[in-house]
Design a protein around this motif. Structure first.
Motif, PDB file in Angstrom:
ATOM      1  N   ARG A  16       0.603  -0.972   0.099  1.00  0.00           N
ATOM      2  CA  ARG A  16       0.245  -0.147  -0.268  1.00  0.00           C
ATOM      3  C   ARG A  16       0.653   1.052   0.251  1.00  0.00           C
ATOM      4  O   ARG A  16       0.461   2.359  -0.987  1.00  0.00           O
ATOM      5  N   VAL A  17       1.827   1.155   0.368  1.00  0.00           N
ATOM      6  CA  VAL A  17       2.385   2.427   1.376  1.00  0.00           C
ATOM      7  C   VAL A  17       3.427   2.921  -0.922  1.00  0.00           C
ATOM      8  O   VAL A  17       3.662   3.602  -1.140  1.00  0.00           O
ATOM      9  N   GLU A  18       3.964   1.526  -1.191  1.00  0.00           N
ATOM     10  CA  GLU A  18       4.715   1.540  -2.365  1.00  0.00           C
ATOM     11  C   GLU A  18       3.547   2.053  -3.246  1.00  0.00           C
ATOM     12  O   GLU A  18       4.068   2.751  -3.960  1.00  0.00           O
ATOM     13  N   GLU A  19       2.210   1.477  -4.052  1.00  0.00           N
ATOM     14  CA  GLU A  19       1.160   2.354  -4.085  1.00  0.00           C
ATOM     15  C   GLU A  19       1.028   3.655  -3.918  1.00  0.00           C
ATOM     16  O   GLU A  19       1.271   3.915  -4.733  1.00  0.00           O
ATOM     17  N   LEU A  20       1.289   3.773  -3.044  1.00  0.00           N
ATOM     18  CA  LEU A  20       0.778   5.040  -2.202  1.00  0.00           C
ATOM     19  C   LEU A  20       2.002   5.956  -2.991  1.00  0.00           C
ATOM     20  O   LEU A  20       1.755   7.043  -4.007  1.00  0.00           O
ATOM     21  N   GLY A  21       3.025   6.052  -2.903  1.00  0.00           N
ATOM     22  CA  GLY A  21       3.747   6.550  -3.527  1.00  0.00           C
ATOM     23  C   GLY A  21       4.205   6.331  -5.284  1.00  0.00           C
ATOM     24  O   GLY A  21       4.877   7.802  -5.065  1.00  0.00           O
ATOM     25  N   GLU A  22       3.929   5.726  -5.761  1.00  0.00           N
ATOM     26  CA  GLU A  22       3.788   5.488  -7.189  1.00  0.00           C
ATOM     27  C   GLU A  22       2.326   6.506  -7.924  1.00  0.00           C
ATOM     28  O   GLU A  22       3.141   7.613  -8.695  1.00  0.00           O
ATOM     29  N   ALA A  23       2.351   6.583  -6.762  1.00  0.00           N
ATOM     30  CA  ALA A  23       1.319   7.759  -7.570  1.00  0.00           C
ATOM     31  C   ALA A  23       1.248   8.893  -7.160  1.00  0.00           C
ATOM     32  O   ALA A  23       0.875  10.522  -7.745  1.00  0.00           O
ATOM     33  N   LYS A  25       4.236  10.336  -7.029  1.00  0.00           N
ATOM     34  CA  LYS A  25       5.228  10.403  -8.314  1.00  0.00           C
ATOM     35  C   LYS A  25       4.464  10.763  -9.086  1.00  0.00           C
ATOM     36  O   LYS A  25       5.400  11.939 -10.317  1.00  0.00           O
ATOM     37  N   GLN A  26       3.344  10.311 -10.101  1.00  0.00           N
ATOM     38  CA  GLN A  26       3.231  10.366 -11.472  1.00  0.00           C
ATOM     39  C   GLN A  26       2.086  11.831 -11.078  1.00  0.00           C
ATOM     40  O   GLN A  26       1.816  12.379 -12.062  1.00  0.00           O
TER      41      GLN A  26
END
Length: 142
Positions: A16-23, A25-26
């Protein structure tokens, strides 16, 4: 033990943290947080200063730490999000990954016991994701 502690992250919480981080960045420009390091007396301290309205995604921490927070911030811990205002000292377990959102200007300092003699050694000790640390990216691009 502190009533506010940061437990080991589950695999789902890390994703979840990694997915939020990617969002982030985008959708938002990257902000490079000032980082201060101190190695003294068998301890490493790493401080970031977060302006209000910024978010930081941490690397996977693999050592027990103390986390000192001063300001107003939301920090995830596993499946919970804590809103902290003022000054707090948190105990952080191994194998955790967090994200923080600064609601006001906030300083966060992570401290852990180490035998490291250099910042590079300390960074490699606390995370296997050391190449993702912002201060390293800044050094590479400078």
């Amino acid at each position: 033990m502190n009533e506010l502690s940061l437990p080991t992250s589950t695999e789902a919480a890390i994703r979840r943290v990694e997915e939020l981080g990617e969002a982030l960045k985008q959708n938002f420009p990257e902000y490079v947080f000032p980082v201060e390091h101190s190695l003294h007396g068998g301890m490493y301290a790493r401080t970031i200063r977060m302006p209000a309205g910024t978010a930081a995604v941490g690397t996977l921490i693999r050592v027990p730490t103390l986390l000192i927070v001063s300001g107003h911030v939301r920090i995830n811990s596993g499946d919970r999000v804590y809103e902290l205002q003022g000054y707090h000292v948190l105990e952080g377990e191994i194998n955790r990954k967090q994200m923080a959102w600064a609601l006001e200007d906030t300083e966060i300092t992570m401290i852990f016991a180490t035998q490291a003699k250099t910042v590079d050694e300390a960074e490699r000790e606390f995370t296997v994701e050391f190449e993702q640390l912002q201060n390293r990216k800044k050094e590479i691009s400078a």
